[in-house]
Design an enzyme around this catalytic site. Sequence first.
Site, short mmCIF file in Angstrom:
data_model
loop_
_atom_site.label_atom_id
_atom_site.label_comp_id
_atom_site.label_asym_id
_atom_site.label_seq_id
_atom_site.Cartn_x
_atom_site.Cartn_y
_atom_site.Cartn_z
N ARG A 163 0.81 -1.21 -0.01
CA ARG A 163 -0.04 0.15 0.11
C ARG A 163 0.78 0.97 0.14
NH1 ARG A 163 -5.48 1.40 2.01
NH2 ARG A 163 -5.31 3.41 2.99
N HIS B 93 -6.97 1.18 -6.64
CA HIS B 93 -7.29 0.43 -5.62
C HIS B 93 -8.09 -0.74 -6.10
CE1 HIS B 93 -7.79 -0.23 -1.27
NE2 HIS B 93 -8.42 0.92 -1.01
N GLN C 149 -10.07 -3.12 -3.79
CA GLN C 149 -11.26 -2.46 -3.26
C GLN C 149 -12.24 -2.81 -4.27
OE1 GLN C 149 -12.32 -0.54 -0.24
NE2 GLN C 149 -14.30 -1.10 -1.42
N ARG D 162 -14.11 -7.10 1.46
CA ARG D 162 -12.56 -6.99 1.10
C ARG D 162 -11.76 -8.27 1.50
NH1 ARG D 162 -10.60 -1.99 1.28
NH2 ARG D 162 -8.45 -3.12 0.97
N CYS E 216 -16.23 3.17 0.31
CA CYS E 216 -15.14 2.48 0.53
C CYS E 216 -14.80 2.58 1.94
CB CYS E 216 -14.17 2.58 -0.61
SG CYS E 216 -13.41 4.38 -0.85
N ASP F 75 -16.86 8.46 -2.02
CA ASP F 75 -15.66 8.35 -1.08
C ASP F 75 -15.42 9.54 -0.50
OD1 ASP F 75 -13.33 7.45 -0.17
OD2 ASP F 75 -12.22 7.49 -2.16
#
Length: 304
Positions: free
Chosen positions: A101, A128, A131, A287, A259, A219
């Site tokens: 990440r 991402h 996700q 996830r 998310c 988001d």
Amino acid sequence: MTRDFLEVDALTPDRLGALLEQARAWKRDPGAVPAALARKGVALLFEKPSARTRSSTEMAVVGLGGHPIYIRPDEVGLGVRESVEDVARTLAGYCAIIAARVFDHATLEAMAAAVEVPVVNLLSDRAHPCQALADVLTLRERLGSLDGRRVVFVGDGNNVAASLAFASALCGIELTVASPPGYELDDDVVDRARNLGGTVEVAIDPYEAVKGADAVYTDVWTSMGQEAEADARRAAFRGYQVDADLMTAAGDQAVFLHCLPAHRGEEVSAEVIDGPTSLVWQQAANRMDAVRALLADLAAGGGA
């Protein structure tokens, strides 16, 4: 599918469909999950902290019989204490998969070029993808077939929206991203998604965009690393909050996705995120299920 998973378009429609079905099957029957990573390590390198990404990925590795190795940025000093390539080569000597990440997507590309083990993008400034796997898994569980479904992403055309665009294209979802001027989804992302056969549109008016949508997604307006822009972004995104009025404009059929983390009263109202149309907790739980299917596939050589 390539060896690495840096963005969703590393998959084909068939491969994505197979991953979603595998994730659903193991979610229904956890006892059927194989020990695909038995006696193997998975390096989890985090330049940026996370609650969901770390927890879901660690549990996915454990569920596959592997050992997750969490690595803080100060432990390796990417690009300072050691080069990105040297860190990746070292970790590849111990681990079957490297997952990271990071702030800069180029870091992942450098890792992938330096090693033979799969490199998985847990988040970068451009993408991402894990996700997005959870997003389409959640929609598949709720809506059944995704072909021709409409999803509207309201807010910043950011990394989450970009990966969602590719996942939507591979699943047959028609995606619209409604953003204020200057914050639209990149033209390159739109072109790439359309080249995959997807229907991706950009819009300015969120109320027009959401009409008839099967799902409304948002988001945060200010992501990690953009804190200096917070005031300007709040001003630019005024009118883009997903509230009860916007969900009414979408219609009774629409569900809500986010998310996380969420800022209630900013990009979404508490009434919506905590209301009956919200799927965010199912989405967050997925996830783990999505990344578990992905890691098992990579461990089995599915990316070769």
